[in-house]
Design a protein around this motif. Structure first.
Motif, PDB file in Angstrom:
ATOM      1  N   PHE A 135      -4.423  -6.533   2.555  1.00  0.00           N
ATOM      2  CA  PHE A 135      -3.254  -5.657   2.429  1.00  0.00           C
ATOM      3  C   PHE A 135      -2.133  -6.366   1.693  1.00  0.00           C
ATOM      4  O   PHE A 135      -1.823  -7.506   2.013  1.00  0.00           O
ATOM      5  N   ARG A 136      -1.593  -5.696   0.720  1.00  0.00           N
ATOM      6  CA  ARG A 136      -0.447  -6.264   0.007  1.00  0.00           C
ATOM      7  C   ARG A 136       0.591  -5.168  -0.180  1.00  0.00           C
ATOM      8  O   ARG A 136       0.271  -4.113  -0.733  1.00  0.00           O
ATOM      9  N   TYR A 137       1.801  -5.456   0.289  1.00  0.00           N
ATOM     10  CA  TYR A 137       2.866  -4.468   0.160  1.00  0.00           C
ATOM     11  C   TYR A 137       3.408  -4.550  -1.267  1.00  0.00           C
ATOM     12  O   TYR A 137       4.389  -5.226  -1.546  1.00  0.00           O
ATOM     13  N   LEU A 145      -7.524   2.084  -7.397  1.00  0.00           N
ATOM     14  CA  LEU A 145      -8.392   0.997  -7.875  1.00  0.00           C
ATOM     15  C   LEU A 145      -7.645  -0.118  -8.598  1.00  0.00           C
ATOM     16  O   LEU A 145      -8.162  -1.210  -8.759  1.00  0.00           O
ATOM     17  N   ILE A 146      -6.443   0.158  -9.075  1.00  0.00           N
ATOM     18  CA  ILE A 146      -5.767  -0.798  -9.952  1.00  0.00           C
ATOM     19  C   ILE A 146      -4.680  -1.571  -9.219  1.00  0.00           C
ATOM     20  O   ILE A 146      -4.625  -2.803  -9.287  1.00  0.00           O
ATOM     21  N   ARG A 147      -3.789  -0.870  -8.562  1.00  0.00           N
ATOM     22  CA  ARG A 147      -2.783  -1.570  -7.758  1.00  0.00           C
ATOM     23  C   ARG A 147      -2.707  -0.877  -6.403  1.00  0.00           C
ATOM     24  O   ARG A 147      -2.163   0.208  -6.279  1.00  0.00           O
ATOM     25  N   GLU A 150      -3.813  -1.295   0.185  1.00  0.00           N
ATOM     26  CA  GLU A 150      -5.005  -1.785   0.873  1.00  0.00           C
ATOM     27  C   GLU A 150      -6.082  -1.965  -0.184  1.00  0.00           C
ATOM     28  O   GLU A 150      -6.604  -0.983  -0.723  1.00  0.00           O
ATOM     29  N   ILE A 151      -6.388  -3.211  -0.512  1.00  0.00           N
ATOM     30  CA  ILE A 151      -7.494  -3.495  -1.417  1.00  0.00           C
ATOM     31  C   ILE A 151      -8.729  -3.417  -0.517  1.00  0.00           C
ATOM     32  O   ILE A 151      -8.854  -4.196   0.424  1.00  0.00           O
ATOM     33  N   THR A 152      -9.607  -2.480  -0.761  1.00  0.00           N
ATOM     34  CA  THR A 152     -10.702  -2.240   0.189  1.00  0.00           C
ATOM     35  C   THR A 152     -11.883  -3.169  -0.047  1.00  0.00           C
ATOM     36  O   THR A 152     -12.719  -3.328   0.825  1.00  0.00           O
ATOM     37  N   CYS A 253     -10.677 -21.386  -4.945  1.00  0.00           N
ATOM     38  CA  CYS A 253     -10.930 -20.043  -4.441  1.00  0.00           C
ATOM     39  C   CYS A 253     -10.875 -19.086  -5.608  1.00  0.00           C
ATOM     40  O   CYS A 253     -10.266 -19.402  -6.646  1.00  0.00           O
ATOM     41  N   TYR A 254     -11.576 -17.975  -5.474  1.00  0.00           N
ATOM     42  CA  TYR A 254     -11.648 -17.028  -6.601  1.00  0.00           C
ATOM     43  C   TYR A 254     -11.911 -15.626  -6.080  1.00  0.00           C
ATOM     44  O   TYR A 254     -12.635 -15.450  -5.097  1.00  0.00           O
ATOM     45  N   GLY A 255     -11.295 -14.671  -6.756  1.00  0.00           N
ATOM     46  CA  GLY A 255     -11.353 -13.313  -6.236  1.00  0.00           C
ATOM     47  C   GLY A 255     -11.526 -12.230  -7.278  1.00  0.00           C
ATOM     48  O   GLY A 255     -11.104 -12.376  -8.434  1.00  0.00           O
ATOM     49  N   ILE A 256     -12.175 -11.167  -6.820  1.00  0.00           N
ATOM     50  CA  ILE A 256     -12.379  -9.965  -7.635  1.00  0.00           C
ATOM     51  C   ILE A 256     -12.149  -8.766  -6.712  1.00  0.00           C
ATOM     52  O   ILE A 256     -12.591  -8.787  -5.560  1.00  0.00           O
TER      53      ILE A 256
END
Ligand code: P5A
Length: 475
Positions: A135-137, A145-147, A150-152, A253-256
């Motif tokens: 979760f990012r406020y 999907l873009i911003r 809640e990034i699911t 660390c790395y993220g998608i």
């Protein structure tokens, strides 16, 4: 009907709903609902991502709640995230002694546990990943999907190593893994080292994958961070060396996120709807019988035969024998990006032939039904992949321009990505950002080979030795 893709913002907004990717009507800003079709596409894309990760990582699951005391430990990290964190302050009516953060990312959930897991050099390297919601406020304009708030589908990998160099070697491996992944989506990218002032909070440096969207804005579709021993020092993650000393680990660390789904939709789609690489399409083939009164049986017989044959080969196929007009069926399956369409009318049924066409080509071909074999389907899928890759690169090339002076750069911003040389100093970086009113993406590490630009040259601001940099308006 979709708006034309040339009106990208509207097109994107509409295709997300019409192609049943996400329902945007959920009553919380920045949170959306996956439709069944969208979730199938998501799972196929993430299946590929899992394959790539499973080669060298173990999958784990860490809790979604992080105590304030842990989240706040690493100074830079919390500074970067403090205005984006959702807090849980109560359990029922009781106020919590220690507030709990909904994870914005999981470094501070994982690393206190890494401290317990890692004892000796034999425990290293440690390489894990998880695919979870975070979760990012976000305060910038949210978009499906873009911003997201809640990034699911946050795929985050975290690793620990014996030295800075071993961690750096892993950064290279992670970049290679991400290349494999985005290549399989036929999504072209720039690999860019973010400037010092734009790296991940707590990182030593950040390498990003940026793609160029159809409107000329860039989208960061993945990042790889070298964390050095910054977090290890904070969380006291040490190991016993072969000599019996104690040393801090070095981490990466790395993220998608589901931005990878957004990139597939945006980069390949057209005015009619989705265009999907064959291996990612929830429906890979559709068989459409063209029915005329009195001739139904032979047409349906051959259609069924072809349908079952494809199914048996493992091709995700639908038989659309509904009562609708053929035109309406074509239209629907085009919208959903079905790569292979097979039409069978009375004439074809009589001669044992079928009419095939591919979603990305405006061309029909008649072939004997027997020619639809497993090898043939694989060949078609590969040819289509190559066409999509080519098409994606060609349209990206139109949105790349090299600049020797800053004069016309501002006008180009929002239309594409600008390449130029920069000495990489903060002073010149700030100066160019101020002049052009866009963000420096950083120094280019890798880009499509079709782009022919010198890697080194004079800094566009101060004239001293510079490296190839990029700048763009970004999502
Ligand atoms: C790497 C994984 C991290 O969080 N911690 C664990 C590191 N990096 S990051 O750059 O902040 O995020 C990784 C990628 O996630 C995408 N992303 C988003 N996608 C959708 N909505 C958002 N609000 C959002 N924020 C970040 C980006 O692609 C980013 O590169």
């Amino acid at each position: 009907m979709l708006p034309p893709k040339s009106d990208f913002s509207e097109w994107y907004h509409e295709i997300i709903q019409q192609a049943q990717i996400m329902d945007i009507r959920y009553p919380v800003k920045g949170l959306y609902v996956w439709f069944p079709f969208g979730f199938k596409l998501r799972n196929l894309i993430y299946g590929k991502l899992r394959d790539v990760m499973d080669r060298e990582h173990d999958e784990v699951y860490f809790p979604a709640l992080i105590p304030e005391t842990e989240l706040g430990k690493e100074g830079e990290h919390i500074k970067g995230f403090e205005d984006e964190v959702y807090w849980i302050t109560h359990g029922g009516l009781d106020e919590l002694d220690v507030k709990l953060a909904l994870r914005p990312t999981s470094e501070t959930a994982m690393y206190p546990m890494f401290r317990l897991w890692i004892r000796s050099h034999a425990d290293l390297p440690l390489k894990v990943y998880q695919i979870v919601n975070v979760f990012r406020y976000e305060t910038k304009h949210t978009r499906p999907l873009i911003r997201l708030r809640e990034i699911t589908s946050f795929k985050e990998a975290h690793t620990a190593h014996r030295s800075y160099e071993e961690a750096e070697e892993n950064v290279r491996k992670a970049v290679d893994a991400y290349k494999d992944f985005f290549d399989s989506l036929a999504v072209p990218y720039f690999i860019i080292k973010r400037p010092e002032w734009d790296k991940f909070p707590g990182a030593d440096y950040t390498i990003a994958f940026d793609t160029v969207m159809p409107d000329g804005k860039t989208l960061q579709i993945g990042t790889v961070h070298h964390l050095a021993d910054n977090f290890a020092r904070t969380f006291d993650i040490k190991y016993e060396t072969p000599a019996g000393d104690h040393a801090f680990v070095h981490q990466t660390c790395y993220g998608i996120s589901e931005r990878c789904v957004a990139s597939v939709i945006s980069i390949h789609g057209d005015d009619l709807g989705l265009i999907l690489p064959f291996h990612l399409a929830p429906h890979q083939a559709v068989v459409i019988p063209i029915l005329y009164k009195g001739r139904e049986k032979e047409v349906l017989d051959l259609s069924n035969e072809v349908f079952f044959r494809l199914r048996e080969m493992g091709v995700r196929t639908i038989l659309d024998d509904s009562d609708e007009r053929p035109g309406a069926k074509y239209y629907r399956w085009e919208l959903f990006g079905v790569p292979l369409r097979i039409e069978i009318g009375p004439r074809e049924a009589e001669s044992g032939e079928v009419v095939i066409s591919f979603r990305d080509e405006r061309m029909k071909r008649k072939i004997p039904a027997d020619e639809i074999t497993e090898e043939k389907v694989v060949e078609w899928a590969e040819e289509m992949q190559e066409r999509l890759r080519r098409r994606a690169i060609d349209s990206m090339l139109e949105k790349v321009k090299f600049f020797e002076s800053a004069d016309e750069m501002e006008e180009w911003m929002g239309r594409g990505i600008a390449l130029f040389h920069l000495c990489n100093s903060l002073k010149c970086g700030e100066k160019i950002e101020e002049t052009v009113r866009a963000g420096v993406l950083g120094e280019i590490i890798e880009m499509p080979e079709e782009i022919k630009v010198e890697r080194a040259g004079k800094c566009i601001v101060c004239g001293s030795n510079g490296k190839l940099n990029a700048m763009a308006k970004s999502y």
